[in-house]
Write a protein that holds these residues in place. Sequence first.
Motif, short mmCIF file in Angstrom:
data_model
loop_
_atom_site.label_atom_id
_atom_site.label_comp_id
_atom_site.label_asym_id
_atom_site.label_seq_id
_atom_site.Cartn_x
_atom_site.Cartn_y
_atom_site.Cartn_z
N GLY A 2 0.81 -1.21 0.00
CA GLY A 2 0.00 0.00 0.00
C GLY A 2 0.85 1.27 0.00
N ARG A 3 1.98 1.21 0.71
CA ARG A 3 2.86 2.38 0.74
C ARG A 3 3.52 2.60 -0.61
N VAL A 4 3.86 1.51 -1.30
CA VAL A 4 4.45 1.64 -2.64
C VAL A 4 3.44 2.25 -3.60
N ALA A 5 2.21 1.78 -3.54
CA ALA A 5 1.16 2.33 -4.41
C ALA A 5 0.91 3.80 -4.11
N ALA A 6 0.85 4.16 -2.83
CA ALA A 6 0.65 5.56 -2.45
C ALA A 6 1.82 6.42 -2.91
N SER A 7 3.03 5.88 -2.82
CA SER A 7 4.21 6.62 -3.29
C SER A 7 4.16 6.85 -4.79
N ARG A 8 3.74 5.84 -5.52
CA ARG A 8 3.65 5.98 -6.98
C ARG A 8 2.59 7.00 -7.37
N ILE A 9 1.47 6.96 -6.70
CA ILE A 9 0.40 7.92 -7.00
C ILE A 9 0.85 9.34 -6.67
N THR A 10 1.47 9.51 -5.51
CA THR A 10 1.95 10.84 -5.11
C THR A 10 3.00 11.36 -6.08
N ALA A 11 3.94 10.50 -6.47
CA ALA A 11 4.98 10.91 -7.43
C ALA A 11 4.37 11.26 -8.78
N SER A 12 3.38 10.50 -9.21
CA SER A 12 2.72 10.79 -10.49
C SER A 12 2.00 12.13 -10.45
N LEU A 13 1.29 12.40 -9.37
CA LEU A 13 0.60 13.69 -9.24
C LEU A 13 1.60 14.84 -9.18
N ILE A 49 -5.50 14.98 -16.94
CA ILE A 49 -6.20 14.09 -17.86
C ILE A 49 -5.22 13.09 -18.47
N TYR A 50 -4.07 13.57 -18.91
CA TYR A 50 -3.11 12.65 -19.51
C TYR A 50 -2.41 11.77 -18.49
N LEU A 51 -2.32 12.21 -17.24
CA LEU A 51 -1.88 11.32 -16.17
C LEU A 51 -2.87 10.18 -16.03
N ALA A 52 -4.15 10.50 -16.05
CA ALA A 52 -5.18 9.47 -15.95
C ALA A 52 -5.14 8.51 -17.14
N VAL A 53 -4.92 9.05 -18.33
CA VAL A 53 -4.81 8.19 -19.52
C VAL A 53 -3.63 7.23 -19.36
N SER A 130 -9.05 6.09 -13.29
CA SER A 130 -7.68 5.61 -13.44
C SER A 130 -7.14 5.08 -12.11
N PHE A 131 -7.46 5.74 -11.00
CA PHE A 131 -6.99 5.24 -9.71
C PHE A 131 -7.70 3.94 -9.34
N ALA A 132 -8.96 3.79 -9.73
CA ALA A 132 -9.65 2.53 -9.49
C ALA A 132 -9.03 1.41 -10.33
N ALA A 133 -8.70 1.70 -11.58
CA ALA A 133 -8.04 0.69 -12.43
C ALA A 133 -6.67 0.34 -11.89
N PHE A 134 -5.95 1.36 -11.38
CA PHE A 134 -4.64 1.12 -10.78
C PHE A 134 -4.77 0.21 -9.56
N ALA A 135 -5.72 0.50 -8.69
CA ALA A 135 -5.92 -0.32 -7.48
C ALA A 135 -6.32 -1.75 -7.85
N TYR A 136 -7.20 -1.89 -8.84
CA TYR A 136 -7.62 -3.23 -9.26
C TYR A 136 -6.46 -4.01 -9.87
N SER A 137 -5.69 -3.38 -10.73
CA SER A 137 -4.59 -4.10 -11.38
C SER A 137 -3.47 -4.41 -10.38
N ALA A 138 -3.25 -3.53 -9.40
CA ALA A 138 -2.23 -3.80 -8.39
C ALA A 138 -2.66 -4.97 -7.50
N ARG A 139 -3.93 -5.06 -7.20
CA ARG A 139 -4.42 -6.16 -6.36
C ARG A 139 -4.41 -7.47 -7.13
N SER A 140 -4.78 -7.43 -8.42
CA SER A 140 -4.84 -8.67 -9.19
C SER A 140 -3.45 -9.20 -9.54
N ARG A 141 -2.44 -8.32 -9.60
CA ARG A 141 -1.08 -8.76 -9.90
C ARG A 141 -0.35 -9.25 -8.66
N GLY A 142 -0.73 -8.71 -7.50
CA GLY A 142 -0.01 -9.01 -6.27
C GLY A 142 -0.49 -10.20 -5.58
#
Length: 142
Positions: A2-13, A49-53, A130-142
């Motif tokens: 969860g911390r890695v995902a939060a770090s990635r989201i924060t860095a992306s923003l 918008i392009y971050l979300a894309v 995009s954040f929902a897709a990120f959370a879903y793909s992170a959970r399905s891969r992990g």
Amino acid sequence: AGRVAASRITASLALAVVAAAAGFVALLIRQGVAHPWHAAAAVLAFALIYLAVGILIGAVISGPLEGSLAVVFVFLLDVFSGPGMAPHAAFYSVSRKAADLLISAASGQSSPASDWFPLAAVVAVALSSSFAAFAYSARSRG
């Protein structure tokens, strides 16, 4: 995880905000803008918008080259259906509302609330999906 995902989201923003700031400064240097705060908001909307894309494509396509090409493809579709190329927005023109506000800000026209609400809705839907897709793909891969 969860911390890695939060770090990635924060860095992306943060990267989107820095890119928007650089783009806005370049716009101010090269072009006179009658409503700079409106232009800054529109440029930030483009970045978000392009971050979300990118996040949506990254959640679906795992290969970096394929994902990059998909983002470029979406960008090209968006550019060639934009205000400079097409008289009416296509359904896949993801940044049309931001482009309309940026054009208004540069030409000195005021932007009523009826222009801001659709842009805010587009950015909110893009980021939340995009954040929902990120959370879903992170959970399905992990």
